[in-house]
Design a protein around this motif. Sequence first.
Motif, PDB file in Angstrom:
ATOM      1  N   MET A 121       0.837  -1.207   0.000  1.00 37.27           N
ATOM      2  CA  MET A 121       0.000   0.000   0.000  1.00 37.27           C
ATOM      3  C   MET A 121       0.873   1.260   0.000  1.00 37.27           C
ATOM      4  O   MET A 121       0.565   2.244  -0.682  1.00 37.27           O
ATOM      5  CB  MET A 121      -0.925  -0.001   1.211  1.00 37.27           C
ATOM      6  CG  MET A 121      -1.894  -1.165   1.270  1.00 37.27           C
ATOM      7  SD  MET A 121      -3.168  -1.122  -0.005  1.00 37.27           S
ATOM      8  CE  MET A 121      -4.416  -0.106   0.788  1.00 37.27           C
ATOM      9  N   ALA A 122       1.960   1.216   0.756  1.00 35.66           N
ATOM     10  CA  ALA A 122       2.874   2.355   0.795  1.00 35.66           C
ATOM     11  C   ALA A 122       3.607   2.522  -0.532  1.00 35.66           C
ATOM     12  O   ALA A 122       3.743   3.632  -1.054  1.00 35.66           O
ATOM     13  CB  ALA A 122       3.877   2.182   1.935  1.00 35.66           C
ATOM     14  N   LEU A 123       4.074   1.430  -1.088  1.00 37.50           N
ATOM     15  CA  LEU A 123       4.823   1.492  -2.344  1.00 37.50           C
ATOM     16  C   LEU A 123       3.943   1.943  -3.509  1.00 37.50           C
ATOM     17  O   LEU A 123       4.335   2.805  -4.300  1.00 37.50           O
ATOM     18  CB  LEU A 123       5.424   0.120  -2.657  1.00 37.50           C
ATOM     19  CG  LEU A 123       6.640  -0.306  -1.829  1.00 37.50           C
ATOM     20  CD1 LEU A 123       6.906  -1.799  -1.986  1.00 37.50           C
ATOM     21  CD2 LEU A 123       7.876   0.504  -2.230  1.00 37.50           C
ATOM     22  N   LYS A 124       2.742   1.375  -3.609  1.00 38.16           N
ATOM     23  CA  LYS A 124       1.902   1.642  -4.767  1.00 38.16           C
ATOM     24  C   LYS A 124       1.110   2.949  -4.644  1.00 38.16           C
ATOM     25  O   LYS A 124       1.052   3.743  -5.580  1.00 38.16           O
ATOM     26  CB  LYS A 124       0.934   0.469  -4.986  1.00 38.16           C
ATOM     27  CG  LYS A 124       1.600  -0.808  -5.461  1.00 38.16           C
ATOM     28  CD  LYS A 124       0.614  -1.940  -5.608  1.00 38.16           C
ATOM     29  CE  LYS A 124      -0.287  -1.785  -6.797  1.00 38.16           C
ATOM     30  NZ  LYS A 124       0.399  -1.957  -8.088  1.00 38.16           N
ATOM     31  N   PHE A 125       0.491   3.156  -3.483  1.00 37.88           N
ATOM     32  CA  PHE A 125      -0.458   4.261  -3.368  1.00 37.88           C
ATOM     33  C   PHE A 125       0.105   5.509  -2.713  1.00 37.88           C
ATOM     34  O   PHE A 125      -0.366   6.608  -2.990  1.00 37.88           O
ATOM     35  CB  PHE A 125      -1.704   3.793  -2.607  1.00 37.88           C
ATOM     36  CG  PHE A 125      -2.424   2.672  -3.286  1.00 37.88           C
ATOM     37  CD1 PHE A 125      -2.694   2.715  -4.647  1.00 37.88           C
ATOM     38  CD2 PHE A 125      -2.838   1.562  -2.568  1.00 37.88           C
ATOM     39  CE1 PHE A 125      -3.358   1.685  -5.279  1.00 37.88           C
ATOM     40  CE2 PHE A 125      -3.516   0.524  -3.189  1.00 37.88           C
ATOM     41  CZ  PHE A 125      -3.772   0.576  -4.542  1.00 37.88           C
ATOM     42  N   ARG A 126       1.065   5.381  -1.827  1.00 36.65           N
ATOM     43  CA  ARG A 126       1.654   6.572  -1.220  1.00 36.65           C
ATOM     44  C   ARG A 126       2.876   7.033  -1.995  1.00 36.65           C
ATOM     45  O   ARG A 126       2.995   8.188  -2.370  1.00 36.65           O
ATOM     46  CB  ARG A 126       2.014   6.304   0.253  1.00 36.65           C
ATOM     47  CG  ARG A 126       0.793   6.188   1.163  1.00 36.65           C
ATOM     48  CD  ARG A 126       0.019   7.518   1.186  1.00 36.65           C
ATOM     49  NE  ARG A 126      -1.298   7.343   1.813  1.00 36.65           N
ATOM     50  CZ  ARG A 126      -2.387   7.006   1.146  1.00 36.65           C
ATOM     51  NH1 ARG A 126      -2.335   6.798  -0.163  1.00 36.65           N
ATOM     52  NH2 ARG A 126      -3.543   6.882   1.757  1.00 36.65           N
ATOM     53  N   ALA A 127       3.792   6.109  -2.244  1.00 35.11           N
ATOM     54  CA  ALA A 127       5.023   6.487  -2.941  1.00 35.11           C
ATOM     55  C   ALA A 127       4.861   6.481  -4.449  1.00 35.11           C
ATOM     56  O   ALA A 127       5.612   7.156  -5.154  1.00 35.11           O
ATOM     57  CB  ALA A 127       6.157   5.546  -2.541  1.00 35.11           C
TER      58      ALA A 127
END
Length: 323
Positions: A121-127
């Motif tokens: 979720m962090a890699l795809k949607f935040r970063a």
Amino acid sequence: MKAAVVYKKGAMPQYSEFPEPIVQSENEVLLCVKAVAITNLDKGKASGKHYSSENDSQNGFVVGSDAVGLLEDGTRVYARGISGTIAEKAIVEKNRMVLLPDGISDATAAALPNAVAGSAMALKFRAGIKAGETVLINGATGFTGQIAIQLAKYYGAKKVIVTGRNEQTLQGLLKLGADEIVSLNQDSESFIARIKEIQDHTPIDIILDYLWGNPASLILKALQGNGSFTHKVRFVTIGAMAGESIELSSGTLRSTNLQLLGSGLGSWTKEEVKLLFLEILPEIFALAAQNKLQVNVEEVVLADIEKAWDLEVSDGKRLVVII
């Protein structure tokens, strides 16, 4: 039914009899639970320290947020719990279930989702990771950090740099796809100098931070510019294992092309959570079923929950309760 029950926040879960949960709406279904991972989220909620903790209950509450188990027709699924899940039975949400492929064990399927939510979720949607980017994972020796290394490479990262304190585990991360390790055991000035050196030679695009506290402060200090153009960095905080607060100067923010972001419960949109269940988890369960993802678990049985709750597991393994 037998369950892991907390009768007072901060107390150890007890192996107890507890009323079987009852389905109360058409979006709910009863699950016969087979495996549940014990996560930092569960421990935080049980202690009352996590921001999503439940209110005190006179009759106690069952711990556990998700589970792998069987529906009434025998279908094997992973699902988010409405009731607590470290129990023989739980109520789960129909729209937050994922069918499990053949080839993946109950324990592996139970271990993965929390780590996937804490990394994908962090890699795809935040970063918004793009192929060819460089990723720094701060605090990568834990289970979620190890999954993050593998997913960063799967999503196209050119280089993955990792930090941690356990030197033996750090070396093992090279086998999971990490390209460079940086020890957190060195003094602050040496650590800052090393991050600066990395940033000068292979600029960091994304930082996934599981520690916060002083290690995050040091990294942000290392990124501080001197008035010239700087490389854009997306810093995503996911956990706070090293402390809930950091020291961050205004000068760092003003001198650096920096995005400071958070990834966790409440920060994701409904659409992002929907994609987690419809696309991301099925894809990663399939990778694990094909042995393309290394997942290290340690299993305990429900009857031993009181001994297992604070058990220190080695080498970043995930502790899974088998029911």
